[in-house]
Enzyme design. Structure first.
Site, PDB file in Angstrom:
ATOM      1  CE1 TYR A 107       0.231   1.850   4.338  1.00 19.08           C
ATOM      2  CE2 TYR A 107       0.899  -0.290   4.768  1.00 19.08           C
ATOM      3  CZ  TYR A 107       0.847   1.199   4.835  1.00 19.08           C
ATOM      4  OH  TYR A 107       1.211   1.309   5.998  1.00 19.08           O
ATOM      5  CB  CYS A 108       1.272   4.024  -1.839  1.00 20.00           C
ATOM      6  SG  CYS A 108       0.403   4.141  -2.705  1.00 20.00           S
ATOM      7  NE  ARG A 109      -1.210  10.956  -1.342  1.00 18.08           N
ATOM      8  CZ  ARG A 109      -1.751  11.633  -1.925  1.00 18.08           C
ATOM      9  NH1 ARG A 109      -2.806  11.935  -1.421  1.00 18.08           N
ATOM     10  NH2 ARG A 109      -1.530  11.693  -3.123  1.00 18.08           N
ATOM     11  CB  ILE A 135      -2.458   4.399   4.105  1.00 16.56           C
ATOM     12  CG1 ILE A 135      -3.205   4.536   5.701  1.00 16.56           C
ATOM     13  CG2 ILE A 135      -2.054   6.451   3.959  1.00 16.56           C
ATOM     14  CD1 ILE A 135      -1.313   4.601   6.313  1.00 16.56           C
TER      15      ILE A 135
END
Length: 306
Positions: A107-109, A135
């Protein structure tokens, strides 16, 4: 590389030495057992945050990877996630994930960097990569704090390695147990494989008494790129499943080689440690029946209670 040389040297030493107390090697069908040939997807699987949360709580071994920056991670991240910024992912397999069939959740932003990272991982040869986006869509628990890394020393009271599923393990694996039986085995060793079903039963029988069993697969060595041979890992996984040795099995990291494995001249060899990783009693070379091991464990528990 230095660490590869140590591990390859260990494997060669084991191959040239007696397999167990009776000097036999694996020649039967069990010793020759290899993993199945089921097809594995090498593409990226896109999943939802809900699906990722379910996988994290499934009890299966999973590595969750945050590919944002260290600053973003420190501000807010998913508990248990490791930090590998997308910008630091190149073309070589990752030291933090040396088992190529590890189940990885990224995952990232917002989902852009995780998609990029996923494609790069697949290109390196990772076979079980899922991307659950950003996220910002995560509605479950998060925490703050900088990502902590620490240098491990090569002793059983302080080490770093991975299990057969590619999940990181260290000395904390001992913390919740009065006694840990560490069984050092090899995929080519008949006596090792013949005693593993009884070790699986012992692990279940003694769990409520604060005793656990942990295996170390001595002959699954690291390659020059830092990863473990997928074929050897899959062979070890298949043998564990076949023998019912349903307890943790660790891979031979440089730490474990330095701490113990460099002194192993024959397998199986078994040692015991306390909750801090300190050695308890003597080393036992060769396989034994479940009854013999039960008597040894009972004696060690009595000594610890005295």
């Amino acid at each position: 590389m230095k660490k590869t040389g140590l591990l390859l040297g260990l494997a060669l030493l084991l191959l040239l030495s007696a397999c167990g107390a009776n000097g036999q090697t694996a020649t039967g069908s069990m010793g020759a057992q290899t993993s199945g040939s089921a097809e594995e997807s090498i593409g990226v699987v896109n999943i939802t945050a809900e699906e990722a949360y379910a996988r994290m709580n499934s009890g299966d071994p999973i590595v969750v990877v945050d590919v944002r920056t260290a600053e973003e991670y420190a501000e807010n991240h998913i508990p248990g996630a490791i930090l590998i910024p997308n910008e630091e992912i190149g073309t070589e397999p990752l030291a933090a994930i040396p088992v190529l069939n590890t189940e990885i959740l990224l995952y990232c932003r917002s989902g852009n960097r995780s998609a990029q990272a996923a494609q790069k991982l697949v290109g390196m040869g990772y076979t079980n990569v899922s991307d659950f986006g950003g996220i910002q869509d995560w509605t479950y628990e998060t925490e703050s704090g900088a990502y902590q890394t620490e240098k491990k020393e090569g002793t059983l009271t302080s080490f770093a390695t991975y299990d057969l599923n590619g999940v990181a393990e260290d000395e904390s694996i001992f913390a919740d147990h009065r006694l840990t039986m560490i069984n050092i085995w090899a995929t080519f060793c008949g006596p090792c494989l013949r005693e593993m079903p009884e070790l699986g039963q012992l692990a279940a029988d003694y769990a409520e008494r604060g005793v656990q069993i942990v295996g170390i697969v001595a002959d699954v060595s690291q390659r020059d790129d830092g990863t473990y041979s997928p074929e050897m890992v899959e062979t070890a996984q298949a043998l564990v499943a076949q023998t019912g040795a349903d307890y943790p099995h660790l891979l031979p990291s440089v730490d474990l080689v330095s701490a113990k494995l460099k002194s192993v001249s024959a397998v199986p060899e078994t040692i015991f440690v306390d909750s801090a990783g300190n050695l308890v009693g003597q080393s036992y070379v060769g396989s034994r029946s479940g009854g013999d091991w039960a008597r040894i464990i009972d004696s060690l528990l009595e000594e610890a209670a005295a």
